[in-house]
Structures are given as C-alpha cells and as structure tokens.
Scaffold this motif. Structure first.
Motif, PDB file in Angstrom:
ATOM      1  N   ILE A 163      -0.620  17.272  -5.094  1.00 56.57           N
ATOM      2  CA  ILE A 163      -1.024  15.524  -4.514  1.00 56.57           C
ATOM      3  C   ILE A 163      -0.805  15.431  -2.798  1.00 56.57           C
ATOM      4  O   ILE A 163      -0.892  14.808  -2.081  1.00 56.57           O
ATOM      5  CB  ILE A 163      -1.742  15.174  -4.914  1.00 56.57           C
ATOM      6  N   ILE A 164       0.741  15.822  -2.979  1.00 58.79           N
ATOM      7  CA  ILE A 164       1.732  15.193  -1.292  1.00 58.79           C
ATOM      8  C   ILE A 164       0.756  14.845  -0.182  1.00 58.79           C
ATOM      9  O   ILE A 164       0.954  14.134  -0.009  1.00 58.79           O
ATOM     10  CB  ILE A 164       3.251  15.441  -2.197  1.00 58.79           C
TER      11      ILE A 164
ATOM     12  N   THR B 229      -0.397  11.996   0.679  1.00 59.32           N
ATOM     13  CA  THR B 229       0.251  11.124   2.567  1.00 59.32           C
ATOM     14  C   THR B 229      -0.923  11.011   3.494  1.00 59.32           C
ATOM     15  O   THR B 229      -0.730   9.877   4.555  1.00 59.32           O
ATOM     16  CB  THR B 229       1.389  12.801   2.644  1.00 59.32           C
ATOM     17  N   VAL B 230      -2.146  12.148   4.245  1.00 61.61           N
ATOM     18  CA  VAL B 230      -3.029  12.236   4.501  1.00 61.61           C
ATOM     19  C   VAL B 230      -3.573  10.880   4.741  1.00 61.61           C
ATOM     20  O   VAL B 230      -4.195  10.266   5.219  1.00 61.61           O
ATOM     21  CB  VAL B 230      -3.619  13.437   5.391  1.00 61.61           C
TER      22      VAL B 230
ATOM     23  N   LEU C 208       0.413  -1.370  -0.071  1.00 66.84           N
ATOM     24  CA  LEU C 208       0.143   0.101  -0.140  1.00 66.84           C
ATOM     25  C   LEU C 208       1.144   1.558  -0.304  1.00 66.84           C
ATOM     26  O   LEU C 208       0.769   2.396  -1.023  1.00 66.84           O
ATOM     27  CB  LEU C 208      -0.419   0.190   1.332  1.00 66.84           C
ATOM     28  N   VAL C 209       2.190   1.325   1.109  1.00 68.48           N
ATOM     29  CA  VAL C 209       2.729   2.170   0.802  1.00 68.48           C
ATOM     30  C   VAL C 209       3.677   2.282  -0.457  1.00 68.48           C
ATOM     31  O   VAL C 209       3.510   3.660  -1.066  1.00 68.48           O
ATOM     32  CB  VAL C 209       3.806   2.464   2.100  1.00 68.48           C
TER      33      VAL C 209
ATOM     34  N   LEU D  35      -2.150   7.627   5.219  1.00 65.01           N
ATOM     35  CA  LEU D  35      -1.781   7.152   6.979  1.00 65.01           C
ATOM     36  C   LEU D  35      -3.329   7.026   7.371  1.00 65.01           C
ATOM     37  O   LEU D  35      -2.957   5.753   8.386  1.00 65.01           O
ATOM     38  CB  LEU D  35      -1.575   8.995   7.155  1.00 65.01           C
ATOM     39  N   ILE D  36      -3.852   7.897   7.125  1.00 57.23           N
ATOM     40  CA  ILE D  36      -5.917   7.373   7.647  1.00 57.23           C
ATOM     41  C   ILE D  36      -6.099   5.828   7.237  1.00 57.23           C
ATOM     42  O   ILE D  36      -6.557   5.123   7.561  1.00 57.23           O
ATOM     43  CB  ILE D  36      -6.672   8.291   6.467  1.00 57.23           C
ATOM     44  N   CYS D  37      -6.125   5.936   6.136  1.00 57.40           N
ATOM     45  CA  CYS D  37      -5.706   3.994   5.367  1.00 57.40           C
ATOM     46  C   CYS D  37      -5.126   2.918   6.764  1.00 57.40           C
ATOM     47  O   CYS D  37      -5.462   2.027   6.436  1.00 57.40           O
ATOM     48  CB  CYS D  37      -5.615   4.494   3.629  1.00 57.40           C
ATOM     49  N   ILE D  38      -3.478   3.584   6.210  1.00 58.33           N
ATOM     50  CA  ILE D  38      -3.158   2.915   7.357  1.00 58.33           C
ATOM     51  C   ILE D  38      -3.534   2.644   9.138  1.00 58.33           C
ATOM     52  O   ILE D  38      -3.664   1.504   9.112  1.00 58.33           O
ATOM     53  CB  ILE D  38      -1.511   2.805   7.551  1.00 58.33           C
ATOM     54  N   GLY D  39      -3.965   3.535  10.097  1.00 59.43           N
ATOM     55  CA  GLY D  39      -4.457   3.448  10.276  1.00 59.43           C
ATOM     56  C   GLY D  39      -5.695   2.924  10.691  1.00 59.43           C
ATOM     57  O   GLY D  39      -5.735   1.868  11.562  1.00 59.43           O
TER      58      GLY D  39
END
Length: 88
Positions: free
Chosen positions: A66-67, A71-72, A44-45, A75-79
């Motif tokens: 779009i960076i 990135t936000v 995913l990363v 991070l939400i997806c990972i969380g």
C-alpha cells in the motif's frame, strides 16, 4: 489483516491505538476549522505516515503493497487542498 487485528484480543495498547483514529481526525478538522493549512497538511501527512507504518508493521508484505498507492493518494490530496486554498 485489519479484520483479524480488530477481532483479536483487546488490551490497553490496542485501545490506545484505536483512540488515535478519532483523535487524528479531530486534529485534522480542528486545524482546517482554524484555517491553518500548514498544520492541517502536517496532520494529514502524519496520519498517512502512521497508517503506512502500521500497515507495514502488522501486514508484512501485504502492508508494504500500500505504500505507493497511499503516497500517490496523499500527494493528490495535498495538491487538491493546496489548489483550493490558493484559488484566486
């Protein structure tokens, strides 16, 4: 920018780059299918970093914009994935 890229000339490099999309999603699906959260999050990363790099390389200033949102979102997806996996 993406519309112009897609409607432009298709050579071997462009076809190889386009094939990365279904291959990356297949890798992501396979990692989570095998219940490997570490590999799934790594894929995913890598997908997100690849998309951001492609946007900057081909989009210039608009690609750079779009960076932060990407990135936000990453991070939400990972969380969310981490929370679901670690759910008691």
């Amino acid at each position: 920018m993406e519309k112009e890229w897609l409607s432009g000339n298709w050579d071997f490099t462009k076809m190889a780059a386009a094939l990365l999309i279904p291959l990356s999603f297949a890798s992501l699906g396979m990692a989570f299918w095998k219940r490997s959260v570490r590999i799934g999050l790594t894929v995913l990363v890598l997908i997100a970093i690849g998309k951001m790099a492609w946007s900057v390389a081909y989009g210039g200033k608009s690609g750079q914009s779009i960076i932060v949102p990407a990135t936000v979102g990453l991070l939400i997806c990972i969380g969310i994935v981490w929370r679901v996996v670690r759910k008691p």
